[in-house]
Design a protein around this motif. Structure first.
Motif, PDB file in Angstrom:
ATOM      1  N   THR A   1       0.834  -1.203   0.000  1.00 31.71           N
ATOM      2  CA  THR A   1       0.000   0.000   0.000  1.00 31.71           C
ATOM      3  C   THR A   1       0.865   1.248   0.000  1.00 31.71           C
ATOM      4  O   THR A   1       0.550   2.243  -0.668  1.00 31.71           O
ATOM      5  CB  THR A   1      -0.943  -0.015   1.222  1.00 31.71           C
ATOM      6  OG1 THR A   1      -1.762  -1.182   1.135  1.00 31.71           O
ATOM      7  CG2 THR A   1      -1.814   1.217   1.276  1.00 31.71           C
TER       8      THR A   1
ATOM      9  N   ALA B   1       0.772   4.085  -2.829  1.00 29.24           N
ATOM     10  CA  ALA B   1       0.464   5.482  -2.482  1.00 29.24           C
ATOM     11  C   ALA B   1       1.544   6.422  -3.005  1.00 29.24           C
ATOM     12  O   ALA B   1       1.236   7.494  -3.554  1.00 29.24           O
ATOM     13  CB  ALA B   1       0.298   5.630  -0.972  1.00 29.24           C
TER      14      ALA B   1
ATOM     15  N   ARG C   1       1.165   6.973  -6.670  1.00 25.72           N
ATOM     16  CA  ARG C   1       0.055   7.886  -6.986  1.00 25.72           C
ATOM     17  C   ARG C   1       0.389   9.314  -6.565  1.00 25.72           C
ATOM     18  O   ARG C   1      -0.386  10.234  -6.833  1.00 25.72           O
ATOM     19  CB  ARG C   1      -1.226   7.467  -6.243  1.00 25.72           C
ATOM     20  CG  ARG C   1      -1.887   6.227  -6.718  1.00 25.72           C
ATOM     21  CD  ARG C   1      -3.271   6.044  -6.094  1.00 25.72           C
ATOM     22  NE  ARG C   1      -3.345   6.274  -4.656  1.00 25.72           N
ATOM     23  CZ  ARG C   1      -3.127   5.351  -3.709  1.00 25.72           C
ATOM     24  NH1 ARG C   1      -2.794   4.119  -4.056  1.00 25.72           N
ATOM     25  NH2 ARG C   1      -3.239   5.668  -2.433  1.00 25.72           N
TER      26      ARG C   1
ATOM     27  N   ASP D   1       0.367  10.347  -3.515  1.00 27.93           N
ATOM     28  CA  ASP D   1      -0.693  10.612  -2.549  1.00 27.93           C
ATOM     29  C   ASP D   1      -0.097  10.649  -1.134  1.00 27.93           C
ATOM     30  O   ASP D   1      -0.125   9.653  -0.408  1.00 27.93           O
ATOM     31  CB  ASP D   1      -1.762   9.527  -2.668  1.00 27.93           C
ATOM     32  CG  ASP D   1      -2.983   9.780  -1.812  1.00 27.93           C
ATOM     33  OD1 ASP D   1      -2.950  10.682  -0.940  1.00 27.93           O
ATOM     34  OD2 ASP D   1      -3.975   9.050  -2.008  1.00 27.93           O
TER      35      ASP D   1
ATOM     36  N   ALA E   1      -2.308   9.515   1.763  1.00 23.01           N
ATOM     37  CA  ALA E   1      -2.395   8.059   1.956  1.00 23.01           C
ATOM     38  C   ALA E   1      -1.105   7.502   2.560  1.00 23.01           C
ATOM     39  O   ALA E   1      -1.144   6.593   3.385  1.00 23.01           O
ATOM     40  CB  ALA E   1      -2.705   7.374   0.634  1.00 23.01           C
TER      41      ALA E   1
END
Length: 130
Positions: free
Chosen positions: A15, A19, A22, A24, A27
Motif C-alpha cells: 500500500t 500510495a 500515486r 498521494d 495516503a
C-alpha cells in the motif's frame, strides 16, 4: 494492543508503494503515529536535519520533497517482515529526477501505527539499455 500480522505488514508495504506511485502523501502518512520519528539523509537536504519528528513535520517534508521530483516512481523488489518485532523492511528501486537507485525503508510499528521509519539509499543504478 493492536498487533500487526505478517499479512498486515506486507499489505502496509505494498500500500505504501502504491500510495507513493500515486503521489498521494495523505495516503502515505495515514498509518503514521503523531509522534513518529523518521530518519533519512534526503530529509537533511529538504529540512536541514536528517531526522524528522512528528507526523505533521513528516507530511510537510514529503510534500516539499515530492514537489521537487514530480516523476517519482517506486518499483517494489522485496518485503521482509518480522512479526515479533513489528517491523517491515521494504526494498525498492526509486526512479526520480532522471536517476534510478536502490533503496530500503525500515518501518517499525506499535499498536498498529508506524512509530519509526528509516530510509537507506544505495548508489545510482544504471538503466538497462533498450
Amino acid at each position: 494492543m493492536n498487533f500487526l500480522s505478517r499479512k498486515d505488514l506486507e499489505n502496509h508495504a505494498t500500500t505504501w508503494i502504491e500510495a507513493w506511485n500515486r503521489h498521494d502523501v495523505d495516503a502515505v502518512i495515514t498509518p503514521f503515529s503523531k509522534s513518529v520519528v523518521f530518519v533519512s539523509p534526503r530529509a537533511a537536504i529538504v529540512t536541514g536535519d536528517a531526522t524528522v519528528r512528528g507526523r505533521d513535520a513528516l507530511y510537510d517534508y514529503w510534500t516539499k520533497a515530492l514537489a521537487a521530483v514530480p516523476d517519482l516512481e517506486f518499483g517494489l523488489e522485496s518485503i521482509t517482515c518480522d512479526e515479533n518485532a513489528q517491523t517491515v523492511l521494504v526494498h525498492y528501486v526509486s526512479h526520480a529526477g532522471g536517476k534510478t537507485l536502490r533503496a530500503c525503508e525500515l518501518m517499525r510499528f506499535e499498536n498498529g501505527l508506524q512509530v519509526y521509519g528509516e530510509a537507506f539509499y544505495g548508489a545510482d543504478v544504471a538503466e538497462p539499455s533498450q
